[in-house]
Structures are given as C-alpha cells and as structure tokens.
Design an enzyme around this catalytic site. Structure first.
Site, short mmCIF file in Angstrom:
data_model
loop_
_atom_site.label_atom_id
_atom_site.label_comp_id
_atom_site.label_asym_id
_atom_site.label_seq_id
_atom_site.Cartn_x
_atom_site.Cartn_y
_atom_site.Cartn_z
CE LYS A 84 -3.77 -2.43 2.20
NZ LYS A 84 -4.31 -2.92 3.47
CD GLN A 106 -3.11 -4.53 6.70
OE1 GLN A 106 -3.29 -3.49 6.07
NE2 GLN A 106 -3.43 -5.71 6.21
CG ASP A 114 -9.68 -0.62 5.12
OD1 ASP A 114 -9.35 -1.14 4.04
OD2 ASP A 114 -8.99 -0.70 6.15
#
Ligand code: GUN
Length: 283
Positions: free
Chosen positions: A53, A97, A120
């Site tokens: 990412k 995460q 997200d």
C-alpha cells in the site's frame, strides 16, 4: 477455448496513473492526499500488505504516515492514535491493518475512524450509504473487482452473479455492487446446500471463501467470468486463489489470476479512496 486472463496488475497501474493526475492537482492546491497506516504487532503477511500500500502511495503521489505499534498496545492507546489521526488535517485516509491482536476489539477501533477518512469503507455509515446506492468510500476489494469487470467488458446487467462468501469486507458489499449494476445476485456461504448446482448457473462468479482451488471446472458455466478474491498459501509456499486457475481457465470466458488479479486492485482502490477523500476535504 481458453479464457481471457484479466490482468489486475495492468488495470491497477492504469487506476494508479489516473489517481496520480488528480493527486498532482490537489498537491498544486496545497492539499497533497495523505494516508495514515496503523500497524499493530508483527504479523508478516500484514507487513507485506502495508508495504505494498505504501509503495502504491509513492507511485501515485500520495503522502504516507506510518505508525507501527507493539503487539501489546492497549485498546485505549490505539483509540488515542486513531483520534489524533482523525484530527490531523494532513491525513485524509486512515487504515488500521487487520487482523488486530486478540485483546483489541477491532469493531470498536474501525468504527472510531472518522467516516470521511474511512478509506477501507468499513464504517457502518459508509456501508449503509452503499446499501442505499450512494457509495462514498466503498470497501476496496469489491470495488476493485467491479473495475476489473467493467474494464474487461464483462456484461453484468441482467446476468446472474453468484457471490461465494458473506463477509462484510468482501461478499456482502460485492453483492450490493453487482445488484447496483443490475445483475441478479445470489449469495452463497458455508451453509449453502448443493453449491455446485448454484455456481454452475453463474454468468459471473466472485469467490471469496479462502479455500485453495476449491472451484474446479465442474462447478462453473462455460464462458463465465470468474473473479477470484482468495489468496491462499500452499504448503510449498506458493500463492493460489479459491479457483483451480489452470483447469478453470480452459472453460471460463474471463478469469483473474492469483497473484496478479484482485490483489493489486485492492491496493489501487485504497489509493483511489484516499484521493477521493482528499478531494472531498477541499469541497
Ligand atoms: N487485512 C487484510 N485485508 C485488509 C483490508 O482490506 N483492510 C485492512 N485494513 N486490513 C486488511
């Protein structure tokens, strides 16, 4: 006839190049898009995801703010980090995460992320907006899967799409996105009876079950579009999807490989969400 292999790496590169143009325009106006990543503990797979990412952010001209915390970080401390990032104007997207250590309530952490920074797309307000057909920040794996279908010219409207898996991160939002594109959608899960009878009816089959090579050619319709979200590690260390790629590609119309299919698109969509959050922050 062999299937068209959907090249997720190439399509993700296109998406990143498009986002880079917008990120450059925002930077010129003094508002460089910024992504904050919070990584708790030392799970090696998570470290790999986070690195990919961050690499994509660099490619697209998006700033990154990295916080690595020890595995014994308390829930209260992690909440303080999220609050600080929620209040930092340089940060347009926050990504915690997963998985988090077991002593931390992941739902509580994810729901604390400001709705406008939830790149997200896991916040209940963002999921609700998706349900009602007004997506703002949508979950990245399913939205990346939709771009793969769109840019590969797979017809969706009026087709029967079968989604395997009902997670809030992939299966359920993917079903909503396919419905929004006017597919007739069936969602299957671990309690579905006679799965092959259903998968064989699918014009589009999106697999997100985490079972290596579970879908063989006997389970698909000839000419179907197969989107393989699974990322499984085999005993020899190699990665494979939920679909038996080599066998199924001889019967499918389109198929995504693993690696190099949905994975790179998930990363590209995180970047797209950060850029879109930055754009929205300036009105
Ligand atoms: N871990 C595995 N997949 C994901 C994802 O899409 N988002 C986050 N935050 N963590 C993950």
């Amino acid at each position: 006839m062999s299937a068209i292999i959907i090249d997720g790496t190439a399509i993700a590169k296109q998406v990143l190049a498009e986002q880079k143009v917008i990120a450059g325009q925002l930077t010129a106006r003094g508002n460089t898009p910024g992504l904050a990543v919070l990584l708790v503990g030392d799970d090696p797979a998570s470290a790999v995801y986070v690195r990919s990412k961050e690499r994509a952010c660099r490619e697209a001209g998006v700033q990154t703010f990295d916080t690595r915390l020890p595995a014994d970080t308390s829930e209260a401390d992690l909440l303080k980090h999220v609050d600080a990032l929620n209040n930092d104007p340089k940060v347009h997207g926050i990504l915690v995460q997963l998985p988090l250590p077991r002593h931390i309530n992941a739902v509580k952490i994810l729901q604390r992320i400001a709705v406008e920074k939830d790149v997200d797309g896991f916040n209940w307000r963002n999921l609700g907006a998706l349900l009602d057909g007004h997506p703002a920040l949508a979950p990245c794996t399913p939205s990346g899967s939709m771009i793969l279908l769109d840019r590969s010219g797979v017809p969706v409207a009026g087709k029967h799409a079968v989604v395997l898996g009902r997670s809030s991160i992939v299966g359920k939002p993917a079903a909503l996105m396919l419905l929004e594109r006017n597919a007739t959608v069936t969602v299957c899960h671990s309690r579905t009876t006679d799965l092959p009878a259903i998968t064989r009816q699918a014009d589009i089959l999106l697999c997100a079950i985490g079972k290596p090579k579970m879908i063989g050619p006997d389970m698909i319709k000839s000419g179907a579009a197969i989107i393989d979200v699974g990322i499984n590690r085999l005993p020899d260390g190699k990665l494979c999807g939920d679909v038996d790629f080599e066998a199924v590609k001889e019967k499918a119309g389109w198929i995504t490989p693993v690696p190099g299919g949905v994975g790179p698109m998930t990363v590209a969509m995180v970047i797209a969400n950060v850029v879109s959050a930055a754009r929205r922050s300036t009105g």
